[in-house]
Design an enzyme around this catalytic site. Structure first.
Site: not given
Length: 236
Positions: A11, A142-146
């Site tokens: 998707r 999420y921010a940490a992962a990106k």
């Protein structure tokens, strides 16, 4: 024919990327969490063993050679600060495993694959403007992962450019996908668009065009680049 593995291709940005790459003549192997067919491999990145299984199955379907990896799969679930300690930690670890660790595992397999064969290769990492701007109070993970993905991308680019292994990162802002739609609704919907000078969110096809350029057309000198696509909602 260029053989490309695209994660999270069922998707949104991944589906648009898969379609565009196929139209460009590439042999695309897709990935989804559960659904599988002749050109899509099912692998749930919440499981530590899933990325290796996906890589090996994709390699088999590609006849033993993959030329490009697109790390697109991602999870975007809220993790409220006032959750219980165990709930907050579980969501943190799940998001980092799916959004960063799985991409790292696949990148490692890809780099080793190219080095062992003595061939060139490309990785395109789909990160987020959150890597630079941060995200909401419920999306630290999420921010940490990106942010970690962008740092990993730069490390790969610097380490293997001499061997012709190139790395690119794309950092979209809000994009018209189900994942972003949930976020927009949670943050006030149309009101949030005032933060985007362009006045609208990106379409998946727009981000797919950038990914396809990096996968197939970008000159070698662009390795290490991070390409923003956020409607000027964050400029650096």
């Amino acid at each position: 024919m260029t053989s490309i593995l695209v994660t999270g291709s069922s998707r949104g940005i991944g589906a648009a990327t898969r379609t565009l790459l196929a139209e460009r003549g590439a042999g695309v192997i897709g990935h989804a969490t559960s659904a599988s067919d002749g050109t899509t491999v099912a692998a749930d990145f919440a499981s530590p063993a899933a990325p290796q299984m996906l890589w090996e199955e994709a390699l088999d379907r590609a006849g033993g050679a993959i030329d490009v990896l697109v790390n697109n799969a991602g999870l975007f679930d809220a993790n409220p600060l006032d959750s219980s300690d165990i709930e907050w930690l579980d969501k943190w670890e799940e998001t980092l495993r799916i959004n960063l660790t799985a991409a790292a595992q696949l990148s490692r397999f890809a780099v080793r694959h190219w080095l062992e064969r003595g061939v060139t290769g490309r990785i395109v990492h789909v990160a987020s403007r959150a890597a630079y701007r941060g995200d909401s109070p419920a999306h630290w993970h999420y921010a940490a992962a990106k942010g970690g993905m962008v740092a990993m991308h730069k490390s790969i680019a610097r380490a293997y450019a001499a061997q012709g292994i190139l790395s690119f990162a794309v950092t979209p802002g809000f994009t018209d996908t189900a994942m972003a739609g949930d976020y927009l609704a949670s943050r006030g919907g149309e009101e949030l668009l005032r933060d985007i000078p362009l006045g609208r969110v990106a379409q998946p096809e727009e981000i797919a065009r950038i990914i396809a350029f990096c996968a197939l057309d970008a000159p070698e000198s662009m390795t290490g680049a991070v390409i923003d696509a956020n409607g000027a909602s964050y400029v650096r």
